[in-house]
Design a protein around this motif. Structure first.
Motif, PDB file in Angstrom:
ATOM      1  N   ALA A 258       7.433  -4.247  11.131  1.00  0.00           N
ATOM      2  CA  ALA A 258       7.015  -4.557   9.757  1.00  0.00           C
ATOM      3  C   ALA A 258       6.104  -3.503   9.135  1.00  0.00           C
ATOM      4  O   ALA A 258       6.306  -3.129   7.968  1.00  0.00           O
ATOM      5  N   PRO A 259       5.087  -2.990   9.845  1.00  0.00           N
ATOM      6  CA  PRO A 259       4.248  -1.965   9.215  1.00  0.00           C
ATOM      7  C   PRO A 259       5.018  -0.702   8.831  1.00  0.00           C
ATOM      8  O   PRO A 259       4.808  -0.134   7.762  1.00  0.00           O
ATOM      9  N   THR A 260       5.926  -0.258   9.724  1.00  0.00           N
ATOM     10  CA  THR A 260       6.749   0.912   9.407  1.00  0.00           C
ATOM     11  C   THR A 260       7.684   0.604   8.246  1.00  0.00           C
ATOM     12  O   THR A 260       7.899   1.442   7.359  1.00  0.00           O
ATOM     13  N   PHE A 261       8.243  -0.592   8.209  1.00  0.00           N
ATOM     14  CA  PHE A 261       9.120  -1.018   7.110  1.00  0.00           C
ATOM     15  C   PHE A 261       8.355  -1.000   5.792  1.00  0.00           C
ATOM     16  O   PHE A 261       8.860  -0.526   4.765  1.00  0.00           O
ATOM     17  N   GLY A 262       7.128  -1.517   5.829  1.00  0.00           N
ATOM     18  CA  GLY A 262       6.320  -1.555   4.621  1.00  0.00           C
ATOM     19  C   GLY A 262       5.981  -0.173   4.112  1.00  0.00           C
ATOM     20  O   GLY A 262       6.037   0.093   2.903  1.00  0.00           O
ATOM     21  N   LYS A 263       5.636   0.744   5.032  1.00  0.00           N
ATOM     22  CA  LYS A 263       5.227   2.094   4.622  1.00  0.00           C
ATOM     23  C   LYS A 263       6.421   2.985   4.294  1.00  0.00           C
ATOM     24  O   LYS A 263       6.453   3.624   3.239  1.00  0.00           O
ATOM     25  N   SER A 264       7.406   3.049   5.203  1.00  0.00           N
ATOM     26  CA  SER A 264       8.484   4.023   5.072  1.00  0.00           C
ATOM     27  C   SER A 264       9.614   3.562   4.153  1.00  0.00           C
ATOM     28  O   SER A 264      10.242   4.383   3.498  1.00  0.00           O
ATOM     29  N   VAL A 265       9.894   2.270   4.123  1.00  0.00           N
ATOM     30  CA  VAL A 265      11.028   1.762   3.349  1.00  0.00           C
ATOM     31  C   VAL A 265      10.585   1.209   2.004  1.00  0.00           C
ATOM     32  O   VAL A 265      11.135   1.557   0.950  1.00  0.00           O
ATOM     33  N   LEU A 266       9.559   0.348   2.023  1.00  0.00           N
ATOM     34  CA  LEU A 266       9.105  -0.272   0.779  1.00  0.00           C
ATOM     35  C   LEU A 266       8.090   0.586   0.033  1.00  0.00           C
ATOM     36  O   LEU A 266       7.766   0.293  -1.123  1.00  0.00           O
TER      37      LEU A 266
END
Length: 430
Positions: A258-266
């Protein structure tokens, strides 16, 4: 010897046995959150995507050791006892944690940097292969009658406490240091703190007492007997693995990835991603014991079926809604819904797995089923999610992965419990 010493409080016992779970997940979460910094430090390349993929592959490599750890260390625990085995797993896990924390970067020692990081992950994976199973079996065997679900749920709840602690620490570091300082050296601070926790956990866990159920057992199977029993019960192991696929995929999706998704994707800030993850850990921490207790009252299969059908229907639509209208509030709402489904399912799953395995190989059977699910499916959730987004162009594609995992759980739950014929597992446990 006093009676108080002979019978420690249930709270003290739960804290002692789950302390290793806390340390394990504290380190795992840090690896996921700081994946971009780990990528640039140990796996540098001219392509950010390639470096991130290499980092997540190294993360997943540790899970490939879990089945081996489950069989070898699980057999040890089923033979020498829960207490001694859990101390051994903590020792091995600590070696991996210390190694990752202190390895110099690629710029300093070259190719040895990623090699040593992978070695640290392999050691962690070997010990983690039985840590969760050993803790779950211990809690199941010391729980009062009719409260196994509630007690076993604290194994998973301890992991959520670790996630909250790691997220809060990361949030504080992002406030105190500049992004450049975090990227250069600040990301190592939480790993150093994890190393400082190790002696405390050893002190806590060495006071564990052996479970009465294990002490009452007359026969301690040899390793060959354990292997023979596992082979004879391979269908239970396979179904147990399928049961766990949903819980391990959803867990690593909503916490580690989730943290990587939040930073890199969203493209949300690091602080927002950490704050959302802290809230997810808190949500899980609340729902897990609630649903574990509910499974004691209404049975395991109603929760298992309900909370596999819901992800099949809603996981991708919820993430699609999030990526089409990205805000911090929407990320929090979407993640809290996924958290509710994960915790509700997991509250029944882990205790169910302790109930379907034969008592004399309960630890190794549980650990092997859980480790296979994690090694083949859950542990690679970050890299699979990253690949799915890249291959499909759909930023919500991880929702398909969670839905597929839920379908595995639904098939296993129906095969194990067969509610239309009466509950096979509960009848066996009784």
């Amino acid at each position: 010897m006093t009676q108080a010493h002979q019978a420690p409080s249930p709270l003290a016992t739960v804290i002692r046995v789950t302390s290793g779970n806390f340390l394990e997940m504290f380190d795992f979460f840090l690896y996921g959150f700081y994946a971009t910094y780990i990528a640039s430090t140990f796996f540098p390349s001219g392509n950010e995507y390639v470096s991130l993929m290499a980092t997540f592959v190294a993360f997943g490599a540790g899970f490939l050791m879990r089945p081996l750890g489950a069989v070898v260390l699980g057999g040890v625990i089923d033979r020498i006892g829960r207490r001694k085995g859990l101390i051994l797993t903590l020792l091995i896990m600590s070696c991996g944690t210390i190694l990752i924390a202190f390895v110099p970067g690629y710029a300093t020692i070259g190719i040895f940097a990623p090699i040593l990081v992978v070695l640290g992950r392999l050691l962690q994976g070997f010990s983690a292969g039985v840590e969760l199973g050993g803790v779950s079996v211990y809690l199941a065997e010391m729980a009062p009658p009719g409260r196994k679900g509630f007690y076993v749920s604290w194994q998973s709840a301890s992991q959520q406490a670790a996630i909250m602690a790691a997220a809060a620490l990361g949030f504080a570091l992002n406030r105190a240091l500049s992004p450049a300082e975090v990227g250069e050296w600040g990301w190592r601070i939480p790993f150093f703190i994890g190393c400082m926790i190790i002696p405390i956990v050893f002190v806590i866990r060495r006071h564990l007492q052996e479970t009465e159920e294990f002490k009452a057992r007359k026969h301690r199977p040899a390793f060959r007997e354990i292997l023979h029993s596992i082979a004879a019960n391979w269908r239970l192991v396979v179904l147990g693995m399928m049961l766990v696929v949903m819980t391990t995929v959803s867990f690593y999706l909503i916490t580690v990835y989730a943290p990587t998704f939040g930073k890199s994707v969203l493209k949300l800030s690091a602080a927002d991603s950490l704050l959302a993850t802290f809230c997810i850990g808190l949500s899980n921490f609340i729902w897990l014991p609630v649903m574990g207790a509910l499974s004691d009252r209404i049975g395991r299969w109603p929760l298992l079926v309900t909370f596999t059908v819901l992800p099949i229907l809603t996981a991708h639509p919820v993430l699609s809604w999030l990526v089409n209208d990205t805000t911090f509030a929407h990320m929090l709402e979407a993640e809290l819904w996924l958290s509710f489904m994960y915790a509700s399912y997991n509250g029944a799953t882990v205790v169910a797995l302790t109930e379907i395995m034969p008592a004399h190989v309960r630890t190794v059977g549980f650990s092997l089923a859980y480790s296979l699910a994690t090694a083949v499916f859950g542990g690679f959730t970050p890299v699979i999610s990253t690949w799915l987004i890249q291959a499909t162009g759909d930023k919500a594609a991880p929702g398909y992965w969670m839905a597929a995992a839920a379908a595995c759980g639904l098939i296993a739950a129906l095969a194990l419990y067969r509610p239309w014929r009466g509950s096979r597992v509960e009848a066996t446990a009784a």
